[in-house]
Design an enzyme around this catalytic site. Structure first.
Site, PDB file in Angstrom:
ATOM      1  N   ARG A 143      36.689 104.916   0.712  1.00  0.00           N
ATOM      2  CA  ARG A 143      35.331 104.585   0.257  1.00  0.00           C
ATOM      3  C   ARG A 143      35.434 103.794  -1.053  1.00  0.00           C
ATOM      4  O   ARG A 143      36.001 104.286  -2.031  1.00  0.00           O
ATOM      5  CB  ARG A 143      34.533 105.850  -0.001  1.00  0.00           C
ATOM      6  N   ARG A 181      23.464 114.344  11.578  1.00  0.00           N
ATOM      7  CA  ARG A 181      23.271 112.910  11.297  1.00  0.00           C
ATOM      8  C   ARG A 181      24.580 112.193  11.553  1.00  0.00           C
ATOM      9  O   ARG A 181      25.608 112.842  11.762  1.00  0.00           O
ATOM     10  CB  ARG A 181      22.871 112.737   9.829  1.00  0.00           C
ATOM     11  N   HIS A 224      32.965 116.983  -4.515  1.00  0.00           N
ATOM     12  CA  HIS A 224      32.265 117.008  -3.224  1.00  0.00           C
ATOM     13  C   HIS A 224      31.901 115.626  -2.704  1.00  0.00           C
ATOM     14  O   HIS A 224      31.105 115.502  -1.791  1.00  0.00           O
ATOM     15  CB  HIS A 224      31.018 117.903  -3.290  1.00  0.00           C
ATOM     16  N   GLU A 266      29.488 124.346   8.025  1.00  0.00           N
ATOM     17  CA  GLU A 266      28.175 123.681   8.122  1.00  0.00           C
ATOM     18  C   GLU A 266      28.166 122.759   9.329  1.00  0.00           C
ATOM     19  O   GLU A 266      29.220 122.372   9.830  1.00  0.00           O
ATOM     20  CB  GLU A 266      27.936 122.785   6.884  1.00  0.00           C
ATOM     21  N   LYS A 316      33.963 135.078   2.564  1.00  0.00           N
ATOM     22  CA  LYS A 316      35.329 135.214   2.049  1.00  0.00           C
ATOM     23  C   LYS A 316      35.712 133.859   1.463  1.00  0.00           C
ATOM     24  O   LYS A 316      35.505 132.823   2.100  1.00  0.00           O
ATOM     25  CB  LYS A 316      36.276 135.570   3.211  1.00  0.00           C
ATOM     26  N   TYR A 317      36.225 133.815   0.245  1.00  0.00           N
ATOM     27  CA  TYR A 317      36.604 132.543  -0.372  1.00  0.00           C
ATOM     28  C   TYR A 317      37.995 132.141   0.107  1.00  0.00           C
ATOM     29  O   TYR A 317      38.949 132.901  -0.038  1.00  0.00           O
ATOM     30  CB  TYR A 317      36.611 132.662  -1.897  1.00  0.00           C
TER      31      TYR A 317
HETATM   32  C1  MV4 Z   1      33.986 127.046   1.046  1.00  0.00           C
HETATM   33  C2  MV4 Z   1      35.206 126.938   0.323  1.00  0.00           C
HETATM   34  C3  MV4 Z   1      36.081 128.029   0.343  1.00  0.00           C
HETATM   35  N1  MV4 Z   1      35.753 129.164   1.001  1.00  0.00           N
HETATM   36  N2  MV4 Z   1      33.699 128.185   1.705  1.00  0.00           N
HETATM   37  C4  MV4 Z   1      32.110 122.912  -0.401  1.00  0.00           C
HETATM   38  C5  MV4 Z   1      31.070 122.028   0.201  1.00  0.00           C
HETATM   39  C6  MV4 Z   1      30.590 122.721   1.412  1.00  0.00           C
HETATM   40  N3  MV4 Z   1      30.822 121.872   2.573  1.00  0.00           N
HETATM   41  C7  MV4 Z   1      31.366 123.978   1.550  1.00  0.00           C
HETATM   42  N4  MV4 Z   1      32.403 123.920   0.531  1.00  0.00           N
HETATM   43  C8  MV4 Z   1      33.346 124.883   0.430  1.00  0.00           C
HETATM   44  N5  MV4 Z   1      33.103 126.024   1.094  1.00  0.00           N
HETATM   45  C9  MV4 Z   1      34.564 129.238   1.663  1.00  0.00           C
HETATM   46  N6  MV4 Z   1      34.240 130.372   2.317  1.00  0.00           N
HETATM   47  C10 MV4 Z   1      35.474 125.737  -0.346  1.00  0.00           C
HETATM   48  C11 MV4 Z   1      34.546 124.730  -0.319  1.00  0.00           C
HETATM   49  C12 MV4 Z   1      34.881 123.510  -1.054  1.00  0.00           C
HETATM   50  C13 MV4 Z   1      35.139 122.337  -0.363  1.00  0.00           C
HETATM   51  C14 MV4 Z   1      35.019 122.287   1.019  1.00  0.00           C
HETATM   52  C15 MV4 Z   1      35.332 121.094   1.650  1.00  0.00           C
HETATM   53  C16 MV4 Z   1      35.753 119.994   0.934  1.00  0.00           C
HETATM   54  C17 MV4 Z   1      35.845 120.032  -0.424  1.00  0.00           C
HETATM   55  C18 MV4 Z   1      35.543 121.212  -1.102  1.00  0.00           C
HETATM   56  C19 MV4 Z   1      35.654 121.275  -2.488  1.00  0.00           C
HETATM   57  C20 MV4 Z   1      35.367 122.434  -3.129  1.00  0.00           C
HETATM   58  C21 MV4 Z   1      34.980 123.562  -2.416  1.00  0.00           C
END
Ligand code: MV4
Length: 448
Positions: A336, A290, A234, A286, A200-201
């Site tokens: 950073r 590390r 990112h 995730e 799901k987004y």
């Molecule tokens: C997502 C999301 C929205 N919905 N998953 C981007 C990197 C990776 N850690 C997972 N990410 C994302 N996963 C769902 N289901 C939006 C992102 C995402 C994001 C996440 C954390 C920090 C910055 C981001 C920038 C764009 C998208």
């Protein structure tokens, strides 16, 4: 007991690990490419070994050269830092096979968490809340059925990806087929593995991660959260501990869920469990097996040296603290500092003509840079981290503003001006931002 650590990394993190080793009375070996012969960690290490030419794949990623450097120097342990080989299960196995201690998790746990489908399945089994999504791999033939069950919009992710690589959004059924096929072909090209999964987004979440440390024998603690929502493409830019969005009850609850999960897993070493946070709910995305770039803000609010803990655990000595011993005090922010143009973010390597680091109560600068140092163009552009601590977020922000004006780095362009801009922004002052805020803000500035 570990007697000599080879630091298989470069830049600020190599210096940071070296400092922890010296405090524990452990000998240090620096490895470097020909481009890093003058680096600070090379100067301060007890021994140093040149392991190859500048390209990472011929030096910092060259497992044979690193193992050979261990043999030559008699190093009995390796600290991988972050990036490079830090989450390479094969590297951990090769070191084990040579009787050299890998200061990190087991190869098995690195592998489980490196595959984002098995990571999510494992997290769910351990009682960690996950983003609603497919139960495993999605293929073109079952994508529509899975998407209808989840509900649009959905996000297609590469199982071998992570850190935002290989993600595709599908807003409706019309977008789905192309999103899946594009994600699969890009995953195959980037990672040699075309497996993708679906979630799901979440539209406007924060990125909140929990620091954990386990002793590999069933004991584990959490060290609170870090809010890393301020990112550009990112790449994290500004991180905070605590998150401005959480209260104490939420912090303790999600922290305990993560610590309990790591006990069940018998996890060994430092780790970070990443969540998206939206409408009061946490969703696992995730786990990083590390030490992370932003670990110093957790150290600032807990007083615990995470590299000391990593070395203790790797040597079998167990954790130095119980959960009851861990007290959270104050607020910390990390900026950073990259050798990049602050507007275009184009890398700006070159020689530093003046370098004056700020100081005072609650100020930490983790950097290998110095006056006269030449920033090489071969590696990522991070040249230092500015970590500021205060008893409250307001005090921390006041201190950060003063420190940003005191920091001098001349001869190259850096992202310091970006932070001098952000420190005066009302949303930032209110802690009112999500993962899209920084890119929207930067886009609005270039449009202006
Ligand atoms: C997502 C999301 C929205 N919905 N998953 C981007 C990197 C990776 N850690 C997972 N990410 C994302 N996963 C769902 N289901 C939006 C992102 C995402 C994001 C996440 C954390 C920090 C910055 C981001 C920038 C764009 C998208």
């Amino acid at each position: 007991m570990i007697s000599k650590v080879l630091i298989a990394n470069r830049g600020e993190i190599a210096l940071r690990v070296l400092r922890a080793c010296k405090e524990l009375g452990i000998a240090t070996v620096a490895v470097h490419s020909t481009a890093d012969a003058d680096a600070m960690h090379v100067r301060l290490a007890d021994e140093s070994v040149c392991i190859g030419p500048p390209p990472s794949r011929e030096s910092y990623l060259n497992i044979h050269q690193i193992v050979a450097a261990c043999e030559i120097t008699g190093a009995d342990a390796v600290h991988p830092g972050y990036g490079f080989l830090s989450e390479n299960a094969k590297f951990a196995e090769i070191l084990d096979a040579h009787g050299i201690t890998f200061i990190g998790p087991t190869a098995e746990h690195i592998r489980i968490m490196g595959d984002k489908i098995t990571a999510k399945q494992t997290a769910q089994e351990l009682g960690i809340p996950v983003v609603p999504g497919s139960d495993g791999e999605v293929k073109p033939e079952n994508a529509l059925e899975v998407a209808r069950k989840i509900g649009f919009p959905v996000l297609i992710k590469a199982t071998a990806g992570g850190g935002g690589r290989g993600m595709k959004v599908a807003k409706s059924e019309a977008d789905l087929e192309e999103a899946v096929s594009t994600a699969r072909s890009e995953a195959l090209a980037a990672f040699g593995n075309d497996a993708v999964y679906m979630e799901k987004y979440l539209g406007k979440p924060r990125h909140i991660e929990i620091q954990v440390v386990g002793d590999g024998m069933g004991n584990a603690v959490h060290l609170g959260e870090r809010d890393c929502s301020l990112q550009r493409r990112h790449q994290k830019v500004w991180e905070e501990a605590n998150s401005p969005a959480l209260n104490v009850e939420q912090r303790m609850k999600i922290g305990q869920v993560c610590a309990d999960a790591m006990k069940k897993l018998k996890y060994r070493g430092a780790g970070t469990i990443e969540f998206l946070y939206e409408n009061g709910e946490f969703y696992f995305i995730e786990m990083n097996t590390r030490l992370q770039v932003e670990h110093p803000i957790t150290e600032a609010i807990t007083g615990i040296d995470l590299v000391h803990e990593q070395i203790r655990v790797a040597s079998g000595a167990g954790l130095s603290v119980s959960q009851e011993d861990i007290v959270f005090s104050g607020h910390a922010i990390e900026c950073r500092i990259n050798a990049e143009d602050p507007r275009t973010f184009v890398p700006s390597p070159g020689t530093i003509t003046h370098f004056h680091a700020p100081g005072g109560l609650g100020v930490r600068v983790d950097s290998g840079a110095y006056q006269g140092y030449k920033i090489p163009p071969y590696y990522d552009s991070l040249i230092g981290k500015l970590i500021v601590h205060g008893r409250t977020r307001v005090e921390c922000m006041m201190r950060l503003r003063r420190v940003l004006d005191e920091f001098v780095i001349d001869g190259i362009k850096t992202t310091l001006p970006l932070f001098q801009d952000l420190i005066g922004n009302q949303d930032i002052a209110n802690g009112d931002y999500d993962i899209h805020w920084l890119e929207n803000y930067l886009a609005s500035k270039t449009d202006a």
